[in-house]
Design an enzyme around this catalytic site. Structure first.
Site, PDB file in Angstrom:
ATOM      1  CE  LYS A   1      97.257 -11.257  14.823  1.00 11.13           C
ATOM      2  NZ  LYS A   1      97.555 -11.580  13.247  1.00 11.13           N
TER       3      LYS A   1
ATOM      4  N   GLY B   1      82.782  -8.386   2.080  1.00 16.98           N
ATOM      5  CA  GLY B   1      83.389  -7.481   3.051  1.00 16.98           C
ATOM      6  C   GLY B   1      84.316  -6.383   2.265  1.00 16.98           C
TER       7      GLY B   1
ATOM      8  N   GLY C   1      86.043  -3.850   3.155  1.00 15.64           N
ATOM      9  CA  GLY C   1      86.950  -2.864   4.037  1.00 15.64           C
ATOM     10  C   GLY C   1      88.227  -2.730   3.269  1.00 15.64           C
TER      11      GLY C   1
ATOM     12  CE1 TYR D   1      84.742   0.519  -2.571  1.00 13.43           C
ATOM     13  CE2 TYR D   1      86.743   1.461  -3.347  1.00 13.43           C
ATOM     14  CZ  TYR D   1      85.305   1.453  -3.394  1.00 13.43           C
ATOM     15  OH  TYR D   1      84.635   2.249  -4.063  1.00 13.43           O
TER      16      TYR D   1
HETATM   17  P1  NAD Z   1      88.303  -4.309   7.562  1.00 15.93           P
HETATM   18  O1  NAD Z   1      87.681  -4.436   8.853  1.00 15.93           O
HETATM   19  O2  NAD Z   1      88.852  -2.992   6.825  1.00 15.93           O
HETATM   20  O3  NAD Z   1      86.997  -4.721   6.805  1.00 15.93           O
HETATM   21  C1  NAD Z   1      85.934  -5.913   6.815  1.00 15.93           C
HETATM   22  C2  NAD Z   1      84.808  -5.461   6.174  1.00 15.93           C
HETATM   23  O4  NAD Z   1      83.928  -6.754   6.342  1.00 15.93           O
HETATM   24  C3  NAD Z   1      84.204  -4.551   6.967  1.00 15.93           C
HETATM   25  O5  NAD Z   1      83.727  -3.357   5.943  1.00 15.93           O
HETATM   26  C4  NAD Z   1      82.757  -5.133   7.411  1.00 15.93           C
HETATM   27  O6  NAD Z   1      81.707  -4.322   7.503  1.00 15.93           O
HETATM   28  C5  NAD Z   1      82.586  -6.354   6.441  1.00 15.93           C
HETATM   29  N1  NAD Z   1      81.838  -7.255   7.241  1.00 15.93           N
HETATM   30  C6  NAD Z   1      82.345  -7.970   8.395  1.00 15.93           C
HETATM   31  N2  NAD Z   1      81.439  -9.407   8.343  1.00 15.93           N
HETATM   32  C7  NAD Z   1      80.708  -9.187   7.155  1.00 15.93           C
HETATM   33  C8  NAD Z   1      79.637  -9.812   6.671  1.00 15.93           C
HETATM   34  N3  NAD Z   1      78.973 -10.942   7.279  1.00 15.93           N
HETATM   35  N4  NAD Z   1      79.168  -9.743   5.540  1.00 15.93           N
HETATM   36  C9  NAD Z   1      79.725  -8.590   4.749  1.00 15.93           C
HETATM   37  N5  NAD Z   1      80.306  -7.955   5.234  1.00 15.93           N
HETATM   38  C10 NAD Z   1      80.979  -8.255   6.377  1.00 15.93           C
HETATM   39  O7  NAD Z   1      89.048  -5.404   7.481  1.00 15.93           O
HETATM   40  P2  NAD Z   1      90.522  -5.738   6.372  1.00 15.93           P
HETATM   41  O8  NAD Z   1      91.811  -5.098   6.819  1.00 15.93           O
HETATM   42  O9  NAD Z   1      89.973  -5.405   5.139  1.00 15.93           O
HETATM   43  O10 NAD Z   1      90.427  -7.313   6.538  1.00 15.93           O
HETATM   44  C11 NAD Z   1      89.573  -8.031   6.159  1.00 15.93           C
HETATM   45  C12 NAD Z   1      89.891  -9.546   6.467  1.00 15.93           C
HETATM   46  O11 NAD Z   1      91.076  -9.917   5.720  1.00 15.93           O
HETATM   47  C13 NAD Z   1      90.158  -9.950   7.863  1.00 15.93           C
HETATM   48  O12 NAD Z   1      89.645 -11.214   8.020  1.00 15.93           O
HETATM   49  C14 NAD Z   1      91.389  -9.731   8.157  1.00 15.93           C
HETATM   50  O13 NAD Z   1      92.013 -10.740   9.295  1.00 15.93           O
HETATM   51  C15 NAD Z   1      91.975 -10.401   6.813  1.00 15.93           C
HETATM   52  N6  NAD Z   1      93.459  -9.828   6.674  1.00 15.93           N
HETATM   53  C16 NAD Z   1      93.539  -8.500   6.519  1.00 15.93           C
HETATM   54  C17 NAD Z   1      94.939  -8.013   6.372  1.00 15.93           C
HETATM   55  C18 NAD Z   1      95.227  -6.483   6.043  1.00 15.93           C
HETATM   56  O14 NAD Z   1      96.076  -6.416   5.574  1.00 15.93           O
HETATM   57  N7  NAD Z   1      94.328  -5.774   6.317  1.00 15.93           N
HETATM   58  C19 NAD Z   1      96.242  -8.864   6.023  1.00 15.93           C
HETATM   59  C20 NAD Z   1      95.774 -10.455   6.186  1.00 15.93           C
HETATM   60  C21 NAD Z   1      94.343 -10.889   6.411  1.00 15.93           C
END
Ligand code: NAD
Length: 340
Positions: free
Chosen positions: A78, A174, A176, A180
């Site tokens: 990382k 969440g 995101g 979504y």
């Molecule tokens: P993102 O930033 O696009 O979305 C996260 C969403 O969560 C945001 O819309 C934010 O407003 C919302 N959020 C944060 N705290 C909140 C709360 N307390 N209550 C309600 N909503 C809340 O992130 P992402 O890429 O969708 O990733 C989401 C999670 O999955 C993260 O923990 C990330 O580390 C993990 N993850 C993502 C991926 C990937 O491919 N993007 C892969 C593995 C793990």
């Protein structure tokens, strides 16, 4: 520093600073036993350097476990770039980071993470080929969501006796990139959605497009549902929240959902089945790792579908041993990484 490294069984730590661009970066390589270390690059402000170091080390270790259980010939690493209060030119900062990665001669491969984008990866790619999730490689989030969806089906099968999601109440925290896309798949499978996000616009979209029921962020964890899918930030399952949950299972995308592994024991004691986060959310890693090697989409999708199978094995193992799935996942990963 060495105590932090030793506690995590970290293989190597690399640090770079470049006053010309404002770059201050840490690359933590947890393990290269199964292959080159792969893991995202965070670009965040940290209260101090030790916090940044701890974040990089902890996350690198998590990547090793994730890659091992995803069946990838890949180690875990990382990177953390400490976000300066002001940056003159973001592009040149990431280009400098690309030069830093190149000095490691392929031991570490970077990817998008919190605070970074595919455009940043494109800047890095000008100086090294050890970078994934560039604009041309594509966003891994839909693949993470696909894997989480497969994992939710496996979790429903193990806990509720059927992988049919029709009418199941799934609470998504969440909305995101991952949350979504997951909500969209859950809706298509007939699940009833309860959703929350700090961004009211995302919630409104989910209500309009999927008929989701909006829930205030502070109320989501205690909302009665079949499956809770944390897809926001980490640490949501902690001593304060674990007693509030009203669900049969927790299965979501967020990284490091458990404040500690003891929380998994509490979930187990309460009859809440927990899908280990780094197993269920490994779809993005599988995508970037295989894409980096030039694999085509059908091969990647086939690998992704094994997430459900892996979880089913972990749940069966956990039930037989009367242990939480989180502890079983750690045990299996450590056996692959350390042979113990
Ligand atoms: P993102 O930033 O696009 O979305 C996260 C969403 O969560 C945001 O819309 C934010 O407003 C919302 N959020 C944060 N705290 C909140 C709360 N307390 N209550 C309600 N909503 C809340 O992130 P992402 O890429 O969708 O990733 C989401 C999670 O999955 C993260 O923990 C990330 O580390 C993990 N993850 C993502 C991926 C990937 O491919 N993007 C892969 C593995 C793990």
């Amino acid at each position: 520093m060495f105590a932090i490294m030793e506690a995590a069984r970290l293989e190597a730590l690399h640090v770079a600073q470049d006053p010309a661009t404002g770059l201050r970066a840490i690359i933590a390589i947890h393990s290269t036993k199964l292959g080159p270390a792969l893991g995202g690059c965070r670009y965040l402000a940290y209260p101090d350097d030790v916090s940044a170091l701890r974040d990089a080390v902890r996350l690198a270790q998590g990547m090793s476990y994730k890659a091992a259980l995803a069946g990838l010939d890949q180690g875990g690493g990382k990177a953390v770039i400490i976000r300066p209060p002001h940056v003159e030119n973001r592009g040149v900062l990431f280009e400098a980071f690309g030069r830093f990665i190149e000095t490691l001669k392929g031991q570490y491969i970077t990817a998008v993470d919190s605070g970074t984008s595919s455009a940043d990866m494109d800047c890095i790619a000008q100086y090294t080929r050890h970078v994934t999730s560039t604009t041309s490689a594509g966003d891994p989030s839909p693949h993470t969501a696909m894997g989480v969806f497969a994992g939710i089906r496996a979790t429903a099968q193990a806990r509720l006796g059927s992988d049919d999601l029709e009418g199941l109440r799934v609470a998504v925290q969440g909305l995101g990139h991952v949350g979504y896309a997951l909500a969209e798949q859950l809706h298509a499978a007939g699940a009833e959605l309860l959703v929350s996000d700090l961004d009211a616009g995302q919630v409104r979209l989910a209500v309009e497009q999927f008929g989701a029921q909006p829930v205030a962020p502070e109320a989501l964890l205690s909302t009665p549902c079949d499956i809770l899918a944390p897809c926001g930030l980490g640490g949501v399952l902690n001593a304060q929240t674990v007693g509030q949950l009203h669900c049969a299972a927790v299965a979501g995308a967020a990284n490091t959902q458990l404040a500690s592994v003891e929380i998994a024991d509490e979930l187990e004691a309460r009859g809440i089945l927990y899908a280990p986060d780094y197993v269920i959310n490994s779809g993005g890693l599988i995508y970037v790792a295989l894409k980096h090697r030039g694999e085509e989409l059908p091969a990647i999708t086939a690998h992704l579908s094994r997430i459900g199978i892996r979880l089913t094995e972990i749940f069966a193992h956990a039930q037989a041993d009367k242990r939480s799935p989180a502890r079983v996942a750690d045990y299996l990963a450590e056996r692959l990484l350390y042979g113990t």
